[in-house]
Design an enzyme around this catalytic site. Structure first.
Site, short mmCIF file in Angstrom:
data_model
loop_
_atom_site.label_atom_id
_atom_site.label_comp_id
_atom_site.label_asym_id
_atom_site.label_seq_id
_atom_site.Cartn_x
_atom_site.Cartn_y
_atom_site.Cartn_z
N ASN A 114 1.21 -1.34 -0.14
CA ASN A 114 0.34 -0.05 -0.07
C ASN A 114 1.01 1.60 0.05
O ASN A 114 2.13 1.16 0.15
CB ASN A 114 -0.73 0.09 1.49
CG ASN A 114 -2.15 1.31 1.26
OD1 ASN A 114 -2.47 1.65 0.62
ND2 ASN A 114 -2.54 1.69 2.35
N HIS A 116 0.65 5.58 0.82
CA HIS A 116 0.03 6.34 1.88
C HIS A 116 1.14 7.30 1.68
O HIS A 116 2.34 7.34 2.13
CB HIS A 116 0.05 5.90 3.35
CG HIS A 116 -0.73 6.33 4.75
ND1 HIS A 116 -2.30 6.49 3.50
CD2 HIS A 116 -0.50 7.37 5.37
CE1 HIS A 116 -2.51 7.67 5.37
NE2 HIS A 116 -1.44 7.98 6.01
N SER A 143 5.07 6.94 2.16
CA SER A 143 5.38 5.71 2.62
C SER A 143 4.58 5.10 1.41
O SER A 143 3.76 4.86 1.13
CB SER A 143 4.95 5.47 4.22
OG SER A 143 5.77 6.76 4.99
N ASP A 152 -2.91 1.20 8.07
CA ASP A 152 -1.72 1.74 7.81
C ASP A 152 -0.91 1.64 8.27
O ASP A 152 0.33 2.27 8.89
CB ASP A 152 -2.34 3.42 7.76
CG ASP A 152 -3.43 3.79 6.70
OD1 ASP A 152 -3.23 2.91 5.83
OD2 ASP A 152 -3.53 4.13 6.99
#
Length: 219
Positions: A114, A116, A143, A152
């Site tokens: 992912n 972020h 990030s 997250d």
């Protein structure tokens, strides 16, 4: 079942909106030397522009509309079925705006990334740019992390910073961060496809060794 052969990795990307990070990944993976390919793009919103980007690139798409399900678990079950149909080696979240269930995350442990828009652990969740401005931060950024059950909160692989200038707004800061996103995400995806990047428990390993700290790009 997921394919474990990473000699020619198959990438599935999930997005919810415009898909600018998807576009950079499509362009990167189309280069002859890139060791993997985007085989499908999935969205939870049927009119997301990310679907158009994928279609223009000749990539198969699928939609699992979250509004058509009574529970998050039912949505995730349908989403898993679509993802697994493409036997991915890597699942990339690129602006996918859904909180995923624990069962879903565990299914793809170690192969889901992912991106972020903050320097985690600062500002998990939404409205990261305004929160950085409200806090008076001089440095903000992006990030990339492995996805775990903590929102997250998975182990961070790489970060890139941007400088917060006087007069910056949430929109101008978002533009700066987006430039870094487009630079950094293809790099990390390439590392994974090359077999250089793994998750061992909660530890990021790079070239077979624990990564002592995230890769970091200064502005």
């Amino acid at each position: 079942m997921l394919s474990q052969d990473i000699t020619a990795p198959r990438i599935v990307v999930l997005a919810s909106g415009n898909g600018s990070n998807l576009q950079t990944l499509i362009e990167a993976t189309r280069r002859p030397e890139f060791p993997g390919s985007v085989v499908a793009v999935g969205c939870n919103r049927p009119h997301a522009f990310a679907l158009e980007r994928a279609a223009q690139a000749g990539i198969e798409t699928f939609v699992v509309d979250h509004t058509q399900f009574d529970s998050r678990a039912e949505f995730d079950t349908a989403l898993r079925a679509e993802i697994d149909r493409h036997t991915p080696n890597l699942l990339v979240l690129a602006g996918f705006m859904r909180i995923l269930t624990t069962e879903f995350v565990r299914t793809y442990h170690g192969i889901m990334l992912n991106i972020h828009p903050s320097l985690l652990p600062k500002y998990p969740g939404l409205n990261t740019h305004q929160r950085a401005l409200d806090a008076g931060d001089d440095i903000h950024g992006v990030s990339i992390h492995f996805v775990t059950e903590d929102l997250d909160g998975g182990p961070v692989i790489a970060q890139a910073e941007v400088l917060v200038a006087p007069g910056d707004t949430a929109d101008s800061l978002a533009d700066k961060v987006r430039e870094k996103e487009h630079l950094l995400y293809p790099i990390v995806v390439r590392w994974f496809c090359e077999g250089r990047l793994q998750l061992s428990g909660d530890t990021v390993q790079f070239d077979g060794e624990p990564m002592p700290r995230p890769f970091y790009l200064k502005d």
